[in-house]
Structures are given as C-alpha cells and as structure tokens.
Scaffold this motif. Structure first.
Motif, PDB file in Angstrom:
ATOM      1  N   THR A 276       0.856  -1.185   0.000  1.00 38.28           N
ATOM      2  CA  THR A 276       0.000   0.000   0.000  1.00 38.28           C
ATOM      3  C   THR A 276       0.889   1.230   0.000  1.00 38.28           C
ATOM      4  OG1 THR A 276       0.004  -0.130   2.395  1.00 38.28           O
ATOM      5  CG2 THR A 276      -1.827  -1.159   1.261  1.00 38.28           C
ATOM      6  N   VAL A 277       1.690   1.360  -1.061  1.00 37.74           N
ATOM      7  CA  VAL A 277       2.755   2.362  -1.047  1.00 37.74           C
ATOM      8  C   VAL A 277       2.342   3.730  -1.575  1.00 37.74           C
ATOM      9  CG1 VAL A 277       4.707   0.803  -1.144  1.00 37.74           C
ATOM     10  CG2 VAL A 277       3.541   1.432  -3.240  1.00 37.74           C
ATOM     11  N   GLY A 278       1.170   3.851  -2.153  1.00 39.27           N
ATOM     12  CA  GLY A 278       0.804   5.145  -2.750  1.00 39.27           C
ATOM     13  C   GLY A 278       0.244   6.106  -1.724  1.00 39.27           C
ATOM     14  N   LYS A 279       0.031   7.326  -2.170  1.00 36.82           N
ATOM     15  CA  LYS A 279      -0.492   8.359  -1.283  1.00 36.82           C
ATOM     16  C   LYS A 279      -1.912   8.002  -0.842  1.00 36.82           C
ATOM     17  CE  LYS A 279      -0.516  13.396  -1.124  1.00 36.82           C
ATOM     18  NZ  LYS A 279      -0.279  14.600  -1.934  1.00 36.82           N
ATOM     19  N   GLY A 280      -2.113   7.879   0.439  1.00 34.37           N
ATOM     20  CA  GLY A 280      -3.438   7.567   0.973  1.00 34.37           C
ATOM     21  C   GLY A 280      -3.798   6.087   0.921  1.00 34.37           C
ATOM     22  N   PHE A 281      -2.916   5.237   0.384  1.00 35.14           N
ATOM     23  CA  PHE A 281      -3.243   3.819   0.203  1.00 35.14           C
ATOM     24  C   PHE A 281      -3.336   3.071   1.533  1.00 35.14           C
ATOM     25  CE2 PHE A 281      -1.570   3.198  -4.430  1.00 35.14           C
ATOM     26  CZ  PHE A 281      -2.392   4.227  -4.850  1.00 35.14           C
ATOM     27  N   GLU A 282      -2.336   3.274   2.397  1.00 33.89           N
ATOM     28  CA  GLU A 282      -2.322   2.579   3.687  1.00 33.89           C
ATOM     29  C   GLU A 282      -3.574   2.952   4.487  1.00 33.89           C
ATOM     30  OE1 GLU A 282      -0.374   0.282   4.968  1.00 33.89           O
ATOM     31  OE2 GLU A 282      -0.999   0.368   7.065  1.00 33.89           O
TER      32      GLU A 282
ATOM     33  N   ARG B 304       2.859   4.284   9.559  1.00 38.19           N
ATOM     34  CA  ARG B 304       1.768   3.316   9.650  1.00 38.19           C
ATOM     35  C   ARG B 304       1.354   3.144  11.111  1.00 38.19           C
ATOM     36  NH1 ARG B 304       3.333  -2.011   6.487  1.00 38.19           N
ATOM     37  NH2 ARG B 304       1.097  -2.332   6.477  1.00 38.19           N
ATOM     38  N   ALA B 309      -0.267   7.928   9.795  1.00 41.27           N
ATOM     39  CA  ALA B 309      -0.961   6.727   9.300  1.00 41.27           C
ATOM     40  C   ALA B 309      -0.378   6.232   7.978  1.00 41.27           C
ATOM     41  CB  ALA B 309      -2.441   7.032   9.126  1.00 41.27           C
ATOM     42  N   TYR B 310       0.373   7.082   7.287  1.00 36.96           N
ATOM     43  CA  TYR B 310       0.785   6.717   5.931  1.00 36.96           C
ATOM     44  C   TYR B 310       1.985   5.780   5.884  1.00 36.96           C
ATOM     45  CZ  TYR B 310       4.407  10.396   6.393  1.00 36.96           C
ATOM     46  OH  TYR B 310       5.468  11.154   6.797  1.00 36.96           O
ATOM     47  N   CYS B 311       2.095   5.066   4.759  1.00 38.85           N
ATOM     48  CA  CYS B 311       3.268   4.249   4.459  1.00 38.85           C
ATOM     49  C   CYS B 311       4.208   5.145   3.672  1.00 38.85           C
ATOM     50  CB  CYS B 311       2.852   3.038   3.627  1.00 38.85           C
ATOM     51  SG  CYS B 311       4.192   2.288   2.673  1.00 38.85           S
ATOM     52  N   ARG B 313       6.595   4.569   1.649  1.00 41.49           N
ATOM     53  CA  ARG B 313       6.934   4.096   0.309  1.00 41.49           C
ATOM     54  C   ARG B 313       8.379   3.683   0.086  1.00 41.49           C
ATOM     55  NH1 ARG B 313       3.883   4.926  -4.621  1.00 41.49           N
ATOM     56  NH2 ARG B 313       5.151   4.659  -6.468  1.00 41.49           N
ATOM     57  N   GLN B 343       7.462  -3.546   1.172  1.00 39.74           N
ATOM     58  CA  GLN B 343       6.837  -2.766   0.089  1.00 39.74           C
ATOM     59  C   GLN B 343       7.778  -2.700  -1.111  1.00 39.74           C
ATOM     60  OE1 GLN B 343       3.849  -2.367   0.642  1.00 39.74           O
ATOM     61  NE2 GLN B 343       3.353  -1.484   2.612  1.00 39.74           N
ATOM     62  N   TYR B 345       7.542  -3.015  -4.437  1.00 45.22           N
ATOM     63  CA  TYR B 345       6.635  -3.071  -5.575  1.00 45.22           C
ATOM     64  C   TYR B 345       7.375  -2.979  -6.908  1.00 45.22           C
ATOM     65  CZ  TYR B 345       7.407   1.969  -5.327  1.00 45.22           C
ATOM     66  OH  TYR B 345       7.992   3.210  -5.284  1.00 45.22           O
ATOM     67  N   GLU B 428      -2.542  17.421  -4.254  1.00 45.66           N
ATOM     68  CA  GLU B 428      -2.693  17.639  -5.685  1.00 45.66           C
ATOM     69  C   GLU B 428      -4.144  17.920  -6.069  1.00 45.66           C
ATOM     70  OE1 GLU B 428      -1.937  15.019  -3.873  1.00 45.66           O
ATOM     71  OE2 GLU B 428      -1.804  13.192  -5.069  1.00 45.66           O
ATOM     72  N   TYR B 451       4.650  13.436  -2.012  1.00 45.48           N
ATOM     73  CA  TYR B 451       4.601  12.158  -1.299  1.00 45.48           C
ATOM     74  C   TYR B 451       5.952  11.497  -1.506  1.00 45.48           C
ATOM     75  CZ  TYR B 451       2.586   7.843   0.468  1.00 45.48           C
ATOM     76  OH  TYR B 451       2.298   6.752   1.227  1.00 45.48           O
TER      77      TYR B 451
END
Lengths: 415, 558
Positions: A276-282, B304, B309-311, B313, B343, B345, B428, B451
């Motif tokens: 879930t690496v994109g912006k807002g994905f997690e 996370r 809350a974000y990953c 990347r 992660q 990907y 954005e 990001y």
C-alpha cells in the motif's frame, strides 16, 4: 479521454497499427494501417440504431463474455472516437451472406460494407510508446481452476460486474447464476418440445433441471462471501517474478465497492505482502478493515475446489494461525498479474527499442522515460507495472521529454 | 411571475432527433409545437442531428435570417456538445454566451425509454426552462491576458532540478530557488542509489553541470521564495537571499520542496550510536565498511501508526539496499529485517528483495500490537510463524523512519494558496487524474513534497510538472471563461464565507476596504461563492439568481 477526443491538436488514430518505421530523432517516418471499420466515421453519429437492430449476437469481449454484443458494435458508450464498427468475422454481409439491416436503419448513411483498410504516412519528431499491458492468463495456473470453475473470475471481470454500465448493471451476480438464468430462459421452449415426444423421461429431466436451477438462482443470487487472491502470476517464479504493483489496491477497492453495493458482503484478501505504497493507500487499507469489514489473511492459496452448488472452496495455510484452512466462498477474484502486452515484441522490433527480460520497454532509473533509441520515449505499463496516479504523472513526463525534442530539434537531448 | 426578459429578445430553438436516440422515444412534433408557444421564441427547427455539419449550418443561417439574438438547442449533454454549439453562434456573429442547452436525451429519452408520454412532458419542461433562462442571458466576455513565459521552481532537489532542466531545454527562462548552499537535496546525504547501485554523485554532478551550463536556468542558492503575488501567467515572486530581495516575473510556479527524514526520538531506544536511522547508516557506509556483524533492521518506525498513518513508500527498499551493500562487503554479516509488509513493488524492487533473500538476509514479520523490543545487545520480537518470542542478538539496530513534510511546507502552502494534507504533504488537484497539478491554475507539484518517491519517480515527476507548466508557458495569451463570479463591493460585508468555499484560491479579501474580490483569471465559475454569500453580493455570470429563478418558476408553473 473526452478531452483528448476533442483536442484540436490531437489526431486520434484508433483501430490502427504501425506497419513501417524509419528515420531518427527529429525526423521519424511512420506508416500506419487504419483498419476498415465498415462505417464512415465522418458520418456516424453513434446513435446506436444499427446495433439495436443487428440480428447477430456474439460474446462481448469488453465484458469478458459475461454478456453479448452485436456484430456492429462499440466497446462502451463513452469510447473515443464515438463511432460504431462492424466486426467483419461475424457480419453476415461481409461474410457473403444476406442481411444489410444496419445500412438500412442508419439514417446518417454511414455503413459501408465495401470499406477497405487504408494507410497513413506520418512524419514526426518524436514517438511515445504507451502500449499498456495485458492481464495475466490465469488458466496457466491449473490449481486455481480459472476457466473451469465458473465462480473463479479475474480482477477485470470483477470490475465489469461491479460497473453500473456492466453486464449486471453493478449487481454482483455470480457467473454461474448468469449461466443458470440464461438456461432457464431456454428451458420452457425445450420442455414444450419434449412434451410432443412419447417418452416422458426427457421432459421430466428438463423440468427437474428447471426446478434445481430456479432454487439455485434464488439461493445464490448475490455473491456476498468473496475471496480475493493476490499475486496470481506475479511474484511467482513459474510466471512473472516481479510484483505487479497495483493489484493489492484494486482488490481492496473492489472489496470495498462490493460492500457498498450489498452491506452483508464479507471479503477475505489472501496476500503475501499488502503493498500500500501510494499516497493515501495505507489509510484506505485500514479503512477497508474498519469500515467495510475486510479481512486480510497472510497466506497463499494452494488450491481451489468447488462444491456441488458451484461454491469455490479455497485451501490455504494461514501463516499467522499456523494451520491449513479450507474456506467455502461465493466467488473468488484473482488479482491477475500485469503481463507485457502481446504486441510489444513486434513494436519493439519495428522501432528498434530494447525490452527488458520480462518484456517491458527497457529504461534506466535515472532516465525513466527514455528508451534505447533517442527520441522514442515510453510511459505507463509499457515500461513496467504502475498504478494510475503514477501512470498519469509519467505520461506528462514523457510529454515533457517529447516537447524538449520538438521545441529544440532534438539538440538538447544529445546529452 | 414578473417578466424580467426584455421584449426585444428573439429566441431560436433547435430540437435534435439524435437519429432515433431522442426521436425514437419522444413525440418530436409535440416538442416543436410546444416550443413555438413559448414567450420570445420566434423560430423553431427540428434537426436529424443538430451536431452534424448540416445542423450547425442551419443554426448559422437562421441567426441572421430570423434576426435571432438567443439560441437554445434541445439535444444531448452540454458536457460534450456545448462548445460546438457556442462556437456556431460565435461564427454567426452572436455572443456565444447567449446560448443555452436543454438535455432532452440523457435526462429524458434515455431515462424514460418506456414512458413516451412522461418523457415528452419532461422534455417540454426542460425546453421551457432553457428558453426562460435564455431570455435572461446577457453577453459575457472572455478576458484576454498576456503572460510571462518564465518559471520559478521552489526546491533544488532531484525533482526540482529535473523540472528546471526540462523547462530550460524547452527554451523557457527558469529561476531555480534552493534554500541550502548546494543543489541536490536528499541526494547529497545518500551513500548509494538504488537499484543501479551507483554513487549519487554521478547523477548529481551530471544534473548540476547541465543546469549550470544551461543559459536559460538561473540558480539561486541559499535563497527562498518569500512572497508571491499575482496569478497564472502573471506571478511576481520575491526571491530572498541573505536579506536581499529580488523580484522576478513568472507565468507558473513549481513546488518541489522535498521532504526530510524523521528522527525517531524516543522510539526503540534510538541514540544515534548503536540504534541509528538508515540515513545515519548511509553516512557510516560512505566512510567504509561497518564493523558490526549482527544487525537488526526495524521497519515502519514512526509510520503506519496512529501519529502518522501513511506508508512512506521508500523505507523498505532503503533497508534492502543497505542490507545488500553490507552483505556484499561482508557475506558473513547476519542481517535480520523486522517488517510488517515488504513494500518492494514493481520489477526492480522485487528483484532486489529476491536478491537479498538469496544472499541470506532474513526477513521476519512482526505484529505492530506486539512490536519488537530493543534491549542491550539484542532485539526480541514475537515471531508470528513460530508463535513465540525470539531474541536476536545484535550490535547494531537500524531504524527505518519515514520521510516527513518539510518544516516550511505550511508557509509555502499559505503563500501560494495551495492545500497540504494532514501529514503536511501538498495536496494535488486530483489524486488520480491530476497528480502534478493543484486546483489553482499555474502552480504545479513534484517529488517528495507531494509524497515520498524514489529517484526514478522524482525525476519523472519533475519532468511531468515541467510538462504541465509548459502547457501554460507555451501559450501566446490566456483566455478566461466568460462564466466567472463577481462580488458587489457595495454590499459585500467581508464575512469571508466565499473565501472559505472557493476551491481555486480565486477570491482575495482586502482588509482595508473590508470587501472580497474575485480574481477572474483564477475563477472557474463553480458558483460556490454565489451560493454561500449571505448578502447575495457574489453572483455567477451566466447563472445569475434572475436566470435560475426564471428556470425554477417555469418548471413549477409547467
């Protein structure tokens, strides 16, 4: 898409293929084959009267055969350019038979059964390869039963089922039920025919079938217990060893939408790593569990079987529970890998650009849009699996590289 | 109903069959006859396809012939066909804003396919409403603006440099503003870049050299953009350097602020010595091979989680990159990566991940509820596969911390009137369709300010932002739509309600006069301000109260 279709500087050559290619940066010559549509695009207004009256039904590829289209057709209502096309392999007139209904009903006089393929020659400064990808063919994984078990479907089939413009208008009907419903419509005729026979066995058999089908369609009308299998063909040494990047997110999205359509839906996502690496994905993933009740299970599915009611039964090792589990589901959705498009090898030969070992257009990490040929750029899934925001951003990047060539005659790119 | 329409209004109505799309389901004759009865309508014509060349010509001929000064087309959707019909009016010498459309296909024949009568009644109502509005339409003008073809880029990291390079190569004058004493941003602090495993200097020196020799690119080091004024095409940016100010004119601004690495104070016993971050590990690796044999890396440190809350990347790949480099220098090193989801990907990263497993880096998942505990000389973690606590001896613990927004992101956000999200990353225009644009025209976004992104992605986004910007810079002039809002300064009470709802940052408040004013260049005609304004001072041209009330009254009157 509408913007592109209407843009005064964009000339869309749809239903076309590159046939010959030569030249160099700043001065490429491209010969394009425009396939005959048997419809004059300058007259066709896409009113659809032709398709309504066309008597020939064929399975609709756009909906993966989940419904039918006509021999004169348009993939979907919003398609660009907005023009109908005759499928020559299925049109009675083009196959030498009698029909001509579409030409008769077309008030714009756009149908032309005599239309021939044509060629266009273009002289361009730069080329962008954005040929996209193909869905991994899951029939290659026999243990998942795709193609044999009706309720094991691909991610794109799921997208069509969930789409308001799709074959079920967004209702999550199981493919087995779609088949049953079709059969149920045929049965009364067959029963009537069987009545004429002296032997009642056939009639009884058909009536029993109808009864069973009715029960089944009633019982399994909506698929509410869904299993999503990640990494189908990706991260798998037998097929593609790479990760397809976007599938974790589309499975979560599909599960959330299914739940929005039917609040009793229960979804299980079987994964290796949830990427879930994109912006807002997690945040989206966490919300999927909290709000939509998705259950994420770390474990690979070993095999899918089917019970007598066409319910797929999955067997897997729940690595966190440390045990082998069998689970009966209404429907299984495969997260098919992103495979290089089949035509890319031909295009790479024509253009002389290199492909990587997987069959994607080769790029260097420091020059992410440049192919091995100066003046030819690439973006999107042609250069490797990538999700929508990144793909849109990359398209602009490729346009920037192309603009550098166009605006400076390619000089700046010598470096 | 008070008739506010002027008596000299002469309306022509064109009713489209759309082949059988409309004519197959509605009573066209009835629609035509009904239209003739409407006030101010002097000409009615049915077309097989109004949008066809023939249909367009009929509009163009009817305008002078019947002295029409308003045109209504009852057909499909304005989304696809309004521009075509408006330009037909314009070509016939009529102001294009004296045109109105009634959607009797999507909203009538399509949705009422099996209800001929109801569908026809509904279509009459739609036409009646369109005619009522058309009678009250006024001429509107598009404003033409000259523009500056220069660009200002805030941030000289890899994405900002890539954007500058692309715009410079296209021939636009660029001011690249970097707050540090050298270009390169985070690239300066790295040991190796992945997946090519080359020192960052190669890429950095190459980019810097090409920028320095590009005659179109002006590099401002130790500088910030302290103030911006204006709007798309006509910005004035103030570049401040050691108290000195330079004002530059520019048509667009690119935000390439970058990001910084979180310092994990208070997490897992972080001390900067034997519990360090990957950035600190990289600076050690730059000096030579490290001595530690047993290394534990912990992922998702400060990301996370409830606070962030974000990953982020890029941290998994950074850990794998560093693990591979350590293993390469010393194959006997024992590295364990404690992770939640790797992660890795895409093609290149999964390949790196596979390689790391091949050379013996161990990957162990952990549950954030049972997070690892760093003790003196070991890390203990609940091993999910074995179902028990294990202790891993180690001399060095490396923490994967996320990229976080720059400290000055909120200031830049306020200065440019572009939004940031709850984590301080710039927001954005549309997460999927406009990843490098803002809702505000003329400001673009790339790299870590948006990001966390890889170098490959940052280069791509820099070029992409340049491409979006070139879409403006390449124009000879800018035109605004005629449909824009206006605020009556006499009645505006300065409540700022409109400023709060405007998604485009198009409304300015002038405290000295206590009133708000619309910047017609930035306004997109959404009407949010007009709907919000408590004193009806804000109005949207082309959708005035008078026009809309006339439509509503017609709909209710039947």
């Amino acid at each position: 898409m509408l913007d592109v279709g209407r843009h005064p500087k964009v000339n869309v050559l749809a239903y076309s293929e590159i046939r010959e290619f030569s030249g160099q940066i700043g001065d490429f010559k491209v010969k394009v084959l425009k396939k005959a549509r048997y419809v004059d695009p300058s007259r066709c207004t896409a009113c659809g009267a032709c398709a309504e009256k066309c008597p020939t039904k064929v399975p609709n590829e756009f909906n993966f055969g989940l419904d039918d289209r006509k021999a004169i057709y348009k993939d979907y209502a919003q398609g660009i350019p907005s023009v109908y096309t005759i499928d020559p392999n299925n049109c009675k007139v083009i196959q030498g038979g009698k029909c001509g209904v579409c030409a008769k009903v077309c008030q714009a006089k756009a149908v032309d059964y005599e239309q021939k393929d044509s060629e266009v020659e273009l002289n361009v400064a730069t080329v962008i390869v954005s040929t996209g990808y193909e869905l991994f063919d899951a029939t290659q994984i026999p243990e998942y039963g795709y193609g044999k078990l009706p309720n094991v479907i691909s991610s794109l089939e799921m997208e069509r089922l969930l789409s308001a413009g799709g074959p079920t208008k967004g209702h999550l009907t199981r493919p087995s039920t779609i088949r049953f419903e079709k059969r149920l419509k045929e049965l009364p005729k067959l029963i009537k025919k069987a009545e004429k026979s002296e032997d009642p066995t056939e009639k009884n058999k058909l009536e029993e079938e109808a009864k069973w089908l009715e029960e089944q369609t009633h019982k399994h009308h909506t698929a509410t217990k869904l299993g999503f299998i990640q990494c189908v063909g990706s991260r798998d040494f037998r097929f593609h060893k790479y990760c397809s990047s976007y599938c974790c997110m589309h499975s979560i999205k599909e599960a959330i939408i299914a739940r929005e359509h039917e609040s009793s839906t229960e979804s299980f996502i079987f994964y290796m790593d949830l990427r879930t690496v994109g912006k807002g994905f997690e945040e989206y993933k966490v919300r999927g569990a909290k709000v939509s009740g998705l259950k994420y299970i770390r474990g690979r599915i070993a095999e899918i079987m089917q019970d007598e009611e066409y319910n797929p039964v999955v067997y897997y090792e729940d690595t966190e529970q440390r045990k082998v589990v069998g689970m009966s589901l209404d429907m299984v959705i495969l997260a098919n890998a992103c495979s290089p498009s089949k035509g890319i090898s031909q295009i790479s030969t024509l253009l002389g650009i290199e492909l990587d070992e997987n069959g994607f257009v080769s790029t260097h990490p420091n020059k992410p849009l440049d192919t091995s040929v100066p003046g030819i750029f690439t973006c999107g899934c042609a250069q490797g699996p990538i999700d929508i925001p990144e793909s849109v951003a990359q398209a602009s990047s490729a346009a920037a590289r192309a603009a550098e060539v166009v605006m400076t005659g390619g000089l700046a790119l010598a470096v | 109903m008070k008739d506010t329409a002027k008596s000299d209004v002469r309306i022509g109505v064109f009713v489209c069959d759309c082949g059988s799309n409309i004519a197959g389901y509605l009573e066209m004759k009835e629609l035509v006859e009904y239209s003739k009865t409407l006030p101010n309508v002097v000409f009615v014509q049915e077309n097989l396809y109004t949008c066809s060349e023939g249909g367009i010509n009929e509009i163009k001929q009817a305008i002078p012939k019947h002295n029409l000064n308003r045109v209504v087309v009852a057909s499909c959707t304005p989304r696809t066909h309004e521009p075509l019909f408006m330009s037909a009016c314009e070509e016939a010498g009529l102001n294009p804003y004296l045109f109105e459309m009634a959607n009797i296909r999507d909203q009538c024949s399509w949705v009422h396919m099996r209800e001929r009568e109801t569908g026809t009644e509904r279509a009459k109502a739609q036409i009646g409403m369109a005619v009522a509005k058309a009678a009250r339409l006024r001429e509107l003008k598009r404003i033409q603006l000259n523009l500056s073809h220069n660009a200002v880029i805030i941030g000289g990291g890899v994405s900002g440099m890539s954007a500058a390079m692309a715009l410079g190569n296209m021939g636009y004058e660029v001011d690249l503003v970097e707050k540090e004493g050298k270009l390169g941003g985070l690239l300066n602090d790295l040991n190796m870049i992945l997946p090519s495993n080359e020192p960052p200097e190669r890429l950095l020196n190459d980019l810097v050299a090409r920028l320095e020799t590009n005659p179109k690119v002006n590099i401002h080091l130790n500088s910030i953009v302290s103030k911006t004024e204006g709007y798309v095409g006509n910005y004035v940016a103030t570049i401040s350097k050691n108290g000195e100010e330079l004002k530059v004119k520019c048509g667009i601004i690119i935000v390439a602020l970058g990001a910084r690495v979180l310092t994990p104070e208070g997490l897992y016993g972080y001390n900067g010595k034997d519990v360090i971050t990957h950035l600190e590990l990289e600076s050690l690796l730059r000096k030579g091979p490290i001595q530690s044999k047993n290394i534990v890396m912990i992922q998702c440190v400060g990301s996370r989680c409830a606070e962030r809350a974000y990953c982020s990347r890029i941290c998994c790949m950074t850990a794998v990159k560093n693990a591979l480099l350590i293993k390469e220098a010393d194959p006997t090193a024992r590295i364990t990566v404690l992770y939640r989801d790797m992660q890795m990907y895409g093609v290149e990263l999964e390949e790196m991940f596979r390689k790391a497993k091949q050379v013996g880096v161990r990957f162990v998942t952990f549950d954030p509820e049972k997070a690892p505990v760093v003790k003196d000389g070991s890390v203990s973690v609940y091993h999910l596969r074995m179902g028990k606590e294990v202790s891993i001896p180690c001399e060095l613990v490396v923490l994967s911390t996320p990229l976080i927004a720059q400290e000055d992101a909120p200031e830049v956000s306020t200065m440019l009137k572009v939004p940031i999200n709850e984590n301080g990353f710039f927001l954005e225009g549309h997460v999927k369709l406009k990843p490098l644009d803002f809702a505000t025209d003329g400001v673009y976004l790339c790299g870590n300010a948006r990001y966390p992104s890889t170098i490959r992605e940052a280069i791509g986004q820099g070029l992409g932002a340049a491409s979006r910007a070139a879409g403006v810079l390449s124009k000879d002039a800018l035109f605004t739509s005629g449909i824009v809002a206006d605020i009556n300064a006499q009645t505006c009470c300065g409540c700022l309600g409109c400023v709060a709802v405007c998604p485009y940052g198009a409304i300015n408040f002038f405290p000295e006069r206590g009133v708000c004013q619309v910047n017609k260049v930035l306004c997109k005609g959404c009407g949010g301000c007009a709907a919000t304004c408590p004193s009806s001072s804000a109005r949207l041209d082309g959708f005035s109260n008078e026009q809309i009330y006339a439509q509503i009254e017609k709909a209710l009157a039947g």
